[in-house]
Design a protein around this motif. Sequence first.
Motif, PDB file in Angstrom:
ATOM      1  N   LYS A  16      -7.802 -33.643 -11.380  1.00 61.37           N
ATOM      2  CA  LYS A  16      -6.625 -33.461  -9.637  1.00 61.37           C
ATOM      3  C   LYS A  16      -5.706 -32.114  -9.959  1.00 61.37           C
ATOM      4  O   LYS A  16      -5.774 -31.707  -9.259  1.00 61.37           O
ATOM      5  N   ARG A  17      -5.510 -31.929 -11.213  1.00 63.58           N
ATOM      6  CA  ARG A  17      -4.651 -30.550 -11.281  1.00 63.58           C
ATOM      7  C   ARG A  17      -5.187 -29.315 -11.943  1.00 63.58           C
ATOM      8  O   ARG A  17      -5.115 -28.467 -12.065  1.00 63.58           O
ATOM      9  N   THR A  18      -6.666 -29.301 -11.733  1.00 63.74           N
ATOM     10  CA  THR A  18      -7.651 -28.392 -11.769  1.00 63.74           C
ATOM     11  C   THR A  18      -8.515 -27.549 -10.011  1.00 63.74           C
ATOM     12  O   THR A  18      -9.076 -28.252  -9.037  1.00 63.74           O
ATOM     13  N   VAL A  19      -7.963 -26.549  -9.789  1.00 66.30           N
ATOM     14  CA  VAL A  19      -9.253 -25.398  -9.654  1.00 66.30           C
ATOM     15  C   VAL A  19     -10.367 -24.989  -9.754  1.00 66.30           C
ATOM     16  O   VAL A  19     -10.841 -24.729 -11.074  1.00 66.30           O
ATOM     17  N   TYR A  20     -10.652 -24.806  -8.813  1.00 69.22           N
ATOM     18  CA  TYR A  20     -12.305 -24.087  -9.211  1.00 69.22           C
ATOM     19  C   TYR A  20     -12.446 -22.673  -8.702  1.00 69.22           C
ATOM     20  O   TYR A  20     -12.462 -22.603  -7.244  1.00 69.22           O
ATOM     21  N   LEU A  21     -12.850 -22.023  -9.143  1.00 69.31           N
ATOM     22  CA  LEU A  21     -13.138 -20.296  -8.421  1.00 69.31           C
ATOM     23  C   LEU A  21     -14.373 -19.356  -8.662  1.00 69.31           C
ATOM     24  O   LEU A  21     -14.765 -19.883  -9.453  1.00 69.31           O
ATOM     25  N   ASP A  22     -14.989 -19.068  -7.592  1.00 73.60           N
ATOM     26  CA  ASP A  22     -16.452 -18.423  -8.486  1.00 73.60           C
ATOM     27  C   ASP A  22     -16.447 -17.336  -7.319  1.00 73.60           C
ATOM     28  O   ASP A  22     -15.774 -16.524  -6.613  1.00 73.60           O
ATOM     29  N   ASN A  23     -17.769 -16.685  -7.760  1.00 69.72           N
ATOM     30  CA  ASN A  23     -17.152 -15.284  -7.014  1.00 69.72           C
ATOM     31  C   ASN A  23     -16.521 -14.489  -8.203  1.00 69.72           C
ATOM     32  O   ASN A  23     -16.461 -13.177  -7.644  1.00 69.72           O
ATOM     33  N   LEU A  24     -16.291 -14.587  -8.768  1.00 65.98           N
ATOM     34  CA  LEU A  24     -15.505 -13.584  -9.718  1.00 65.98           C
ATOM     35  C   LEU A  24     -15.909 -12.424 -10.212  1.00 65.98           C
ATOM     36  O   LEU A  24     -17.231 -12.986 -10.269  1.00 65.98           O
ATOM     37  N   SER A  25     -15.411 -11.998 -10.073  1.00 70.35           N
ATOM     38  CA  SER A  25     -15.990 -10.327 -11.448  1.00 70.35           C
ATOM     39  C   SER A  25     -16.370 -10.599 -12.319  1.00 70.35           C
ATOM     40  O   SER A  25     -16.018 -11.124 -14.090  1.00 70.35           O
ATOM     41  N   PRO A  26     -17.810 -10.253 -12.991  1.00 70.57           N
ATOM     42  CA  PRO A  26     -18.531  -9.716 -14.194  1.00 70.57           C
ATOM     43  C   PRO A  26     -17.228  -9.822 -15.478  1.00 70.57           C
ATOM     44  O   PRO A  26     -17.186 -10.323 -16.189  1.00 70.57           O
ATOM     45  N   GLN A  27     -16.193  -9.133 -14.939  1.00 68.35           N
ATOM     46  CA  GLN A  27     -15.564  -8.125 -15.898  1.00 68.35           C
ATOM     47  C   GLN A  27     -14.056  -8.756 -16.376  1.00 68.35           C
ATOM     48  O   GLN A  27     -13.421  -8.280 -16.661  1.00 68.35           O
ATOM     49  N   VAL A  28     -13.523  -9.551 -15.138  1.00 70.65           N
ATOM     50  CA  VAL A  28     -12.377 -10.964 -15.611  1.00 70.65           C
ATOM     51  C   VAL A  28     -12.470 -11.732 -17.297  1.00 70.65           C
ATOM     52  O   VAL A  28     -13.744 -12.856 -17.363  1.00 70.65           O
ATOM     53  N   ASN A  29     -11.320 -11.651 -17.559  1.00 71.02           N
ATOM     54  CA  ASN A  29     -11.499 -12.780 -18.260  1.00 71.02           C
ATOM     55  C   ASN A  29     -10.100 -13.581 -18.618  1.00 71.02           C
ATOM     56  O   ASN A  29      -9.555 -13.027 -16.923  1.00 71.02           O
ATOM     57  N   GLU A  30     -10.322 -14.517 -19.427  1.00 69.16           N
ATOM     58  CA  GLU A  30      -8.227 -15.028 -19.120  1.00 69.16           C
ATOM     59  C   GLU A  30      -7.455 -14.602 -18.979  1.00 69.16           C
ATOM     60  O   GLU A  30      -6.704 -15.080 -17.891  1.00 69.16           O
ATOM     61  N   SER A  31      -6.436 -13.327 -19.188  1.00 68.97           N
ATOM     62  CA  SER A  31      -5.648 -13.280 -19.435  1.00 68.97           C
ATOM     63  C   SER A  31      -5.696 -12.802 -17.582  1.00 68.97           C
ATOM     64  O   SER A  31      -4.468 -12.895 -17.313  1.00 68.97           O
ATOM     65  N   ILE A  32      -6.672 -12.101 -17.448  1.00 71.37           N
ATOM     66  CA  ILE A  32      -6.818 -11.472 -16.018  1.00 71.37           C
ATOM     67  C   ILE A  32      -6.374 -12.608 -14.830  1.00 71.37           C
ATOM     68  O   ILE A  32      -5.625 -12.231 -14.164  1.00 71.37           O
ATOM     69  N   VAL A  33      -7.340 -13.549 -15.151  1.00 74.85           N
ATOM     70  CA  VAL A  33      -6.889 -14.716 -14.084  1.00 74.85           C
ATOM     71  C   VAL A  33      -6.230 -15.167 -14.658  1.00 74.85           C
ATOM     72  O   VAL A  33      -4.939 -15.698 -13.560  1.00 74.85           O
ATOM     73  N   LYS A  34      -5.031 -15.815 -15.869  1.00 78.41           N
ATOM     74  CA  LYS A  34      -3.790 -16.679 -15.428  1.00 78.41           C
ATOM     75  C   LYS A  34      -2.571 -15.438 -14.907  1.00 78.41           C
ATOM     76  O   LYS A  34      -1.847 -15.265 -14.238  1.00 78.41           O
ATOM     77  N   GLN A  35      -3.150 -13.795 -15.142  1.00 80.64           N
ATOM     78  CA  GLN A  35      -1.901 -13.028 -14.390  1.00 80.64           C
ATOM     79  C   GLN A  35      -2.502 -13.695 -13.322  1.00 80.64           C
ATOM     80  O   GLN A  35      -1.259 -13.469 -12.062  1.00 80.64           O
ATOM     81  N   ALA A  36      -3.486 -13.433 -12.414  1.00 80.18           N
ATOM     82  CA  ALA A  36      -3.764 -13.258 -10.975  1.00 80.18           C
ATOM     83  C   ALA A  36      -2.896 -15.164 -10.242  1.00 80.18           C
ATOM     84  O   ALA A  36      -2.464 -14.625  -9.384  1.00 80.18           O
ATOM     85  N   LEU A  37      -3.002 -15.665 -10.901  1.00 82.27           N
ATOM     86  CA  LEU A  37      -1.879 -17.147 -10.415  1.00 82.27           C
ATOM     87  C   LEU A  37      -1.178 -17.541 -11.167  1.00 82.27           C
ATOM     88  O   LEU A  37      -0.617 -18.580 -11.060  1.00 82.27           O
ATOM     89  N   ASP A  38      -1.006 -16.685 -11.724  1.00 82.81           N
ATOM     90  CA  ASP A  38       0.732 -17.120 -12.250  1.00 82.81           C
ATOM     91  C   ASP A  38       1.888 -17.235 -11.483  1.00 82.81           C
ATOM     92  O   ASP A  38       2.960 -17.984 -11.653  1.00 82.81           O
TER      93      ASP A  38
END
Length: 198
Positions: A16-38
């Motif tokens: 329930k606390r988790t979101v699913y994202l797709d169509n991400l760039s192959p160059q995206v890493n964990e820190s980029i995702v965290k920064q975008a969703l913070d």
Amino acid sequence: MEASEAQYAEFEEKVKRTVYLDNLSPQVNESIVKQALDQFGNVKSVQFIPNYVESKNVPQCALIEMENPTEVNAIVSDIAQKPFMIGGMPRPVRARKAKMEMFDDRPVKPGRTIQFRWLEPNDPDFEVAKKLKELAKIHAVEAEYVLKKQLEDEEKLEKQHQESLKATHKKYKMIDSVIADGTTRQLARGYRLRVADD
């Protein structure tokens, strides 16, 4: 039995606390995702989903666990209405609430049993399984081609972005140098314009 039920209930809360994202760039890493969703709240964890159908195994989907379901709803709503920016560029990212089947580490549901069997060539389902296997191979080749094209396009886009930034920087440097050497005051006098003092 009680321990497995408690573990499963805890897992249901995590979903329930988790979101699913797709169509991400192959160059995206964990820190980029965290920064975008913070901006939506505290990102507890980022788990990229392995891509088993492509030879390079470049994940383009991720499960992001947030602090609470309200943050998940905000992410899903916001991404549905606005372009999602990653690394200064919009991405066609899709977001939705996670489902239990998306987790490869999900615990076994209490009371559930799974059965499997090998198919013999004379089994009626054997031909269906064979067709599915062939379709999976075709899909893997197509997906690899699409990934290759996507990476090429992203490299071109990044190069254009860098060139545009350099050109803009060069213009600003030129404007600064013109202002610094007094050329603007000379032009203003020549065209009879008033220049505001700094």
